[in-house]
Design a protein around this motif. Structure first.
Motif, PDB file in Angstrom:
ATOM      1  N   ILE A   1      -1.152  -2.390  -2.710  1.00  0.00           N
ATOM      2  CA  ILE A   1      -0.194  -1.532  -2.406  1.00  0.00           C
ATOM      3  C   ILE A   1      -0.106  -0.394  -3.124  1.00  0.00           C
ATOM      4  O   ILE A   1       0.201   0.748  -2.627  1.00  0.00           O
ATOM      5  CB  ILE A   1       1.335  -2.430  -2.781  1.00  0.00           C
ATOM      6  N   ARG A   2      -0.517  -0.079  -4.393  1.00  0.00           N
ATOM      7  CA  ARG A   2      -0.294   0.996  -5.342  1.00  0.00           C
ATOM      8  C   ARG A   2      -1.407   1.836  -4.832  1.00  0.00           C
ATOM      9  O   ARG A   2      -1.120   3.046  -4.600  1.00  0.00           O
ATOM     10  CB  ARG A   2      -0.747   0.428  -6.559  1.00  0.00           C
ATOM     11  N   ALA A   3      -2.572   1.504  -4.389  1.00  0.00           N
ATOM     12  CA  ALA A   3      -3.875   2.135  -3.778  1.00  0.00           C
ATOM     13  C   ALA A   3      -3.384   2.774  -2.223  1.00  0.00           C
ATOM     14  O   ALA A   3      -3.725   4.063  -2.224  1.00  0.00           O
ATOM     15  CB  ALA A   3      -5.131   1.349  -3.820  1.00  0.00           C
TER      16      ALA A   3
ATOM     17  N   ARG B   1      -2.628   6.871  -1.684  1.00  0.00           N
ATOM     18  CA  ARG B   1      -3.508   7.834  -0.708  1.00  0.00           C
ATOM     19  C   ARG B   1      -2.413   8.537   0.116  1.00  0.00           C
ATOM     20  O   ARG B   1      -2.683   9.632   0.479  1.00  0.00           O
ATOM     21  CB  ARG B   1      -4.244   6.861   0.319  1.00  0.00           C
ATOM     22  N   ILE B   2      -1.255   7.834   0.606  1.00  0.00           N
ATOM     23  CA  ILE B   2      -0.278   8.401   1.425  1.00  0.00           C
ATOM     24  C   ILE B   2       0.493   9.619   0.470  1.00  0.00           C
ATOM     25  O   ILE B   2       0.487  10.803   1.042  1.00  0.00           O
ATOM     26  CB  ILE B   2       0.400   7.401   1.881  1.00  0.00           C
ATOM     27  N   LYS B   3       0.647   9.512  -0.605  1.00  0.00           N
ATOM     28  CA  LYS B   3       1.331  10.399  -1.605  1.00  0.00           C
ATOM     29  C   LYS B   3       0.152  11.824  -1.617  1.00  0.00           C
ATOM     30  O   LYS B   3       0.903  12.837  -1.762  1.00  0.00           O
ATOM     31  CB  LYS B   3       1.686   9.819  -2.988  1.00  0.00           C
ATOM     32  N   GLU B   4      -1.094  11.309  -1.995  1.00  0.00           N
ATOM     33  CA  GLU B   4      -1.777  12.707  -2.265  1.00  0.00           C
ATOM     34  C   GLU B   4      -1.996  13.361  -0.877  1.00  0.00           C
ATOM     35  O   GLU B   4      -1.921  14.577  -1.035  1.00  0.00           O
ATOM     36  CB  GLU B   4      -3.258  12.060  -2.488  1.00  0.00           C
TER      37      GLU B   4
ATOM     38  N   LEU C   1       4.737   3.992   3.444  1.00  0.00           N
ATOM     39  CA  LEU C   1       5.016   3.663   2.073  1.00  0.00           C
ATOM     40  C   LEU C   1       5.219   2.156   1.935  1.00  0.00           C
ATOM     41  O   LEU C   1       6.122   1.850   2.706  1.00  0.00           O
ATOM     42  CB  LEU C   1       5.710   4.416   1.146  1.00  0.00           C
ATOM     43  N   LYS C   2       4.691   1.452   1.097  1.00  0.00           N
ATOM     44  CA  LYS C   2       5.047   0.278   0.929  1.00  0.00           C
ATOM     45  C   LYS C   2       5.677  -0.220  -0.493  1.00  0.00           C
ATOM     46  O   LYS C   2       5.267   0.466  -1.601  1.00  0.00           O
ATOM     47  CB  LYS C   2       4.145  -0.772   1.103  1.00  0.00           C
TER      48      LYS C   2
ATOM     49  N   ASN D   1      13.217   4.797  -3.428  1.00  0.00           N
ATOM     50  CA  ASN D   1      13.259   4.296  -4.687  1.00  0.00           C
ATOM     51  C   ASN D   1      12.043   3.439  -5.286  1.00  0.00           C
ATOM     52  O   ASN D   1      12.155   2.374  -6.140  1.00  0.00           O
ATOM     53  CB  ASN D   1      14.465   3.422  -4.634  1.00  0.00           C
ATOM     54  N   ILE D   2      11.026   3.916  -4.584  1.00  0.00           N
ATOM     55  CA  ILE D   2       9.786   3.409  -5.056  1.00  0.00           C
ATOM     56  C   ILE D   2       9.238   3.939  -6.464  1.00  0.00           C
ATOM     57  O   ILE D   2       9.503   4.926  -6.855  1.00  0.00           O
ATOM     58  CB  ILE D   2       8.506   3.778  -4.215  1.00  0.00           C
ATOM     59  N   LEU D   3       8.858   2.914  -7.612  1.00  0.00           N
ATOM     60  CA  LEU D   3       8.599   3.618  -8.934  1.00  0.00           C
ATOM     61  C   LEU D   3       7.307   4.530  -8.844  1.00  0.00           C
ATOM     62  O   LEU D   3       6.552   4.334  -7.878  1.00  0.00           O
ATOM     63  CB  LEU D   3       8.196   2.141  -9.580  1.00  0.00           C
TER      64      LEU D   3
END
Length: 238
Positions: free
Chosen positions: A6-8, A12-15, A75-76, A186-188
């Protein structure tokens, strides 16, 4: 997906989102500032023309933030359990946070403009910078709101989300443009691989001084039902 996957996925989406966002909006505040300078000279025609001639700030109904990042999915969230705290931030504290961070988004790095100025511009240049139903405008364009209202609108992000026990205190506040804050939710930060960006221009003040001057100069053009709020914001800036 497990937690690492999930973090990975989120990273990728954030970048991709940051890349698209910075390419399109990195200079938006600079160009908007040029139009504000023309208004201060009472050259409304030139101020309007700058919007119409510059594709970075030109109004296009239905315009959106670049959507290429959506090709990677959504995002998850990691299920960490929810806690209840009050997410509201005092108005005066907001201005303190924005000034501390030099009116620059700590995530995207772009310059932002004080939100009272964005509303004021919608009254002075209604065709070039429309803002429907302040302060509840539509960012989709469906209600005739310029996309830059949300892209350049500063908001306070809780570094530790209130849903995870984050408190309303200065050490837990950072500046984010409203569009990115909506994207992040509200994702960390660590679940997005998200780092803070230092202010590139420590002299940037979000056009606060220019707002004070324009408010005095064009006071009669402000709708009566919003004038008191704009004057309250002006007092909080002093």
């Amino acid at each position: 997906m497990n937690h690492e996957e999930i973090r990975a996925h989120n990273a990728r989406i954030k970048e991709k989102y940051l890349l698209d966002f910075r390419l399109k909006f990195g200079e938006a505040a600079h160009y908007l500032e040029q139009s504000v300078k023309k208004l201060l000279e009472e050259d409304v025609e030139s101020a309007a023309r700058l919007f119409e001639e510059n594709p970075v700030i030109r109004y296009r109904k239905g315009d959106r933030v670049p959507q290429d990042y959506l090709q990677l999915g959504r995002l998850k969230k990691l299920d960490l359990g929810a806690k209840k705290n009050n997410p509201n931030v005092r108005e005066r504290d907001k201005f303190e946070v924005f000034r501390r961070d030099h009116y620059q988004c700590r995530y995207t790095g772009i310059k932002l403009i004080t939100h009272p100025m964005l509303e004021l511009l919608s009254y002075l240049l209604p065709s070039q910078f429309p803002y429907h139903n302040p302060p509840h405008g539509s960012d989709s364009g469906a209600k005739n709101t310029h996309l830059l209202v949300w892209v350049l609108w500063p908001s306070v992000d809780h570094i530790l989300p209130v849903s995870q026990g984050g408190l309303n205190e200065m050490s837990n506040y950072t500046t984010a443009n409203s569009k990115f804050n909506m994207f992040k939710g509200n994702i960390l930060n660590e679940h997005l691989g998200l780092d803070f960006v230092d202010a590139g221009d420590t002299n940037w003040k979000g056009l606060e001084n220019e707002y004070q001057a324009l408010l005095i100069k064009f006071r009669e053009q402000i709708p009566y039902n919003r004038l008191e709020k704009l004057e309250t914001w002006a007092a909080l800036m002093k």
